[in-house]
Design an enzyme around this catalytic site. Structure first.
Site, mmCIF file in Angstrom:
data_model
loop_
_atom_site.group_PDB
_atom_site.id
_atom_site.type_symbol
_atom_site.label_atom_id
_atom_site.label_comp_id
_atom_site.label_asym_id
_atom_site.label_seq_id
_atom_site.Cartn_x
_atom_site.Cartn_y
_atom_site.Cartn_z
ATOM 1 N N SER A 149 0.845 -1.156 0.029
ATOM 2 C CA SER A 149 -0.117 0.092 0.064
ATOM 3 C C SER A 149 0.879 1.110 -0.045
ATOM 4 O O SER A 149 2.168 1.144 0.560
ATOM 5 C CB SER A 149 -0.866 -0.028 1.381
ATOM 6 N N TYR A 164 -1.796 -1.596 10.303
ATOM 7 C CA TYR A 164 -1.811 -1.729 8.940
ATOM 8 C C TYR A 164 -0.569 -1.172 8.392
ATOM 9 O O TYR A 164 0.038 -1.865 7.451
ATOM 10 C CB TYR A 164 -3.188 -0.989 8.679
HETATM 11 N N1 LIG Z 1 -8.504 -0.620 -1.426
HETATM 12 C C1 LIG Z 1 -7.841 0.481 -1.206
HETATM 13 O O1 LIG Z 1 -7.762 1.536 -1.325
HETATM 14 C C2 LIG Z 1 -6.351 -0.136 -1.064
HETATM 15 C C3 LIG Z 1 -5.345 0.752 -0.831
HETATM 16 C C4 LIG Z 1 -3.905 0.145 -0.880
HETATM 17 C C5 LIG Z 1 -3.850 -1.286 -0.492
HETATM 18 N N2 LIG Z 1 -4.746 -1.829 -0.543
HETATM 19 C C6 LIG Z 1 -4.707 -3.412 -0.286
HETATM 20 O O2 LIG Z 1 -5.199 -4.145 -1.099
HETATM 21 C C7 LIG Z 1 -5.555 -5.533 -0.853
HETATM 22 C C8 LIG Z 1 -7.122 -5.790 -1.200
HETATM 23 O O3 LIG Z 1 -7.903 -4.701 -0.234
HETATM 24 P P1 LIG Z 1 -9.317 -4.401 -0.539
HETATM 25 O O4 LIG Z 1 -9.573 -3.085 -0.173
HETATM 26 O O5 LIG Z 1 -9.924 -5.022 -1.835
HETATM 27 O O6 LIG Z 1 -9.984 -4.846 0.671
HETATM 28 P P2 LIG Z 1 -11.265 -5.479 1.058
HETATM 29 O O7 LIG Z 1 -12.395 -4.940 0.254
HETATM 30 O O8 LIG Z 1 -11.409 -5.305 2.628
HETATM 31 O O9 LIG Z 1 -11.191 -7.186 0.942
HETATM 32 C C9 LIG Z 1 -9.861 -7.998 1.933
HETATM 33 C C10 LIG Z 1 -9.999 -9.095 1.345
HETATM 34 O O10 LIG Z 1 -9.340 -10.107 2.176
HETATM 35 C C11 LIG Z 1 -9.755 -11.202 2.645
HETATM 36 N N3 LIG Z 1 -9.375 -11.676 4.220
HETATM 37 C C12 LIG Z 1 -9.341 -10.719 5.131
HETATM 38 N N4 LIG Z 1 -8.802 -11.509 6.143
HETATM 39 C C13 LIG Z 1 -8.578 -12.778 5.683
HETATM 40 C C14 LIG Z 1 -8.019 -13.843 6.258
HETATM 41 N N5 LIG Z 1 -7.626 -14.123 7.507
HETATM 42 N N6 LIG Z 1 -8.037 -14.963 5.260
HETATM 43 C C15 LIG Z 1 -8.376 -14.811 4.117
HETATM 44 N N7 LIG Z 1 -8.775 -13.748 3.595
HETATM 45 C C16 LIG Z 1 -8.911 -12.872 4.459
HETATM 46 C C17 LIG Z 1 -11.430 -10.855 2.665
HETATM 47 O O11 LIG Z 1 -12.376 -12.015 2.545
HETATM 48 P P3 LIG Z 1 -13.126 -12.696 3.568
HETATM 49 O O12 LIG Z 1 -13.641 -11.644 4.705
HETATM 50 O O13 LIG Z 1 -14.018 -13.572 2.777
HETATM 51 O O14 LIG Z 1 -12.160 -13.812 4.335
HETATM 52 C C18 LIG Z 1 -11.484 -10.020 1.689
HETATM 53 O O15 LIG Z 1 -11.639 -10.793 0.325
HETATM 54 C C19 LIG Z 1 -5.289 -5.488 0.648
HETATM 55 O O16 LIG Z 1 -3.976 -6.012 0.791
HETATM 56 C C20 LIG Z 1 -5.226 -3.900 1.049
HETATM 57 O O17 LIG Z 1 -4.130 -3.855 2.137
HETATM 58 C C21 LIG Z 1 -6.142 -1.397 -0.843
#
Ligand SMILES: NC(=O)c1ccc[n+]([C@@H]2O[C@H](COP(=O)([O-])OP(=O)(O)OC[C@H]3O[C@@H](n4cnc5c(N)ncnc54)[C@H](OP(=O)(O)O)[C@@H]3O)[C@@H](O)[C@H]2O)c1
Length: 259
Positions: A149, A164
């Site tokens: 991130s 985080y």
């Molecule tokens: N959105 C942003 O702006 C942003 C920015 C920078 C980086 N990121 C990174 O991008 C990635 C995806 O983020 P996102 O925004 O798509 O997040 P999200 O919508 O909250 O989705 C998170 C995913 O992780 C899974 N997860 C959480 N805990 C888990 C566990 N213990 N075991 C297996 N799966 C787990 C959740 O599935 P379940 O609940 O079904 O397990 C879900 O599919 C992350 O690494 C995040 O840090 C996101």
């Protein structure tokens, strides 16, 4: 040595097997879809199996696997499931993540450790499981993509999130270290560092008018990202298009970190 490819073949993932964690929602669901569209057989992992099944219904190359990445036995089962079916795992997208408390004072040692367990420890162990078998002669090249991130690079202030940010910065250090250790075996390890994208994780941020404006104001392109705007970076890192790229952090943030 690597042979040059025709431009149309550069991003092809035909014959490759990919694992994507956190594929039940947000960026992970998109990543699984894009890798499958490029020809990979994709094992989509998360805890919410119903969501994964819906995703698998959209593309026959996607296979759902229930997996809590913080559990050792689940990680092993995920890698073994893919290996048993296809014989190899070539691409790992360490995408699953949890966000912790915003104020450091509110974050207990156990809560801090839980976030690091999902965001940093699990990617390390999954990468080890994937890399433990030598990439045999003629096997596809191997690529590990750690989803970090911008908050692994710069402060989240005035927002917060000690666990985080620490986990995402740790993932960048881990990326460089594993790239160093595994480069001689041909396993590439890179990180993707997204800026602000609308997902479940950022629903409160974008749902609040003031915060959404703060994102727009501080992003050089004056907007948050759309999920599909990571497709190119993901395919670059997953495919032979990046065959000479390892230990790198690819930032896709509309210019957030260029300020
Ligand atoms: N959105 C942003 O702006 C942003 C920015 C920078 C980086 N990121 C990174 O991008 C990635 C995806 O983020 P996102 O925004 O798509 O997040 P999200 O919508 O909250 O989705 C998170 C995913 O992780 C899974 N997860 C959480 N805990 C888990 C566990 N213990 N075991 C297996 N799966 C787990 C959740 O599935 P379940 O609940 O079904 O397990 C879900 O599919 C992350 O690494 C995040 O840090 C996101």
């Amino acid at each position: 040595m690597s042979a040059p490819l025709a431009a149309a073949e550069l991003f092809s993932l035909r014959g490759r097997t990919a694992l994507v964690t956190g594929a039940s929602a947000g960026l992970g669901a998109r990543f699984a879809t894009v890798l499958a569209q490029a020809g990979a057989t994709v094992y989509a992992a998360a805890r919410r199996l119903d969501r994964l099944k819906e995703l698998a219904d959209s593309d026959a190359r996607i296979h759902p696997v229930a997996c809590d990445v913080s559990r050792d036995e689940d990680r092993t089962r995920l890698v073994e499931t893919a290996r048993a079916a296809t014989g190899h795992v070539d691409i790992l997208v360490n995408n699953a993540a949890a966000s912790g408390e915003t104020r450091a004072e509110d974050e207990s040692p156990d809560a801090f450790a839980d976030v690091l367990g999902v965001n940093l420890t699990a990617p390390f162990h999954l990468a080890r499981l994937v890399a433990e078998t030598p990439a045999g002669d003629g096997a596809p090249p191997r690529s590990v993509i750690n989803v970090s991130s911008i908050l692994g690079l710069v402060t989240a202030a005035p927002l917060g999130g000690a666990s985080y940010s620490a986990s995402k910065a740790g993932l960048i250090g881990l990326t460089r270290e594993l790239a160093g250790q595994w480069g001689p075996h041909g396993t590439r390890v890179n990180a993707l560092a997204p800026g602000w994208f609308r997902t479940e994780m950022t629903a409160d941020l974008f749902g609040d008018e003031r915060s959404a404006r703060w994102v727009e104001r501080n992003t050089l392109l004056r907007r948050g990202g759309d999920g599909h705007e990571l497709d190119g970076a993901l395919l670059f890192l997953a495919s032979d298009a990046s065959s000479y790229c390892t230990g790198q952090i690819l930032t896709v943030d509309g210019g957030w970190t260029a300020r």
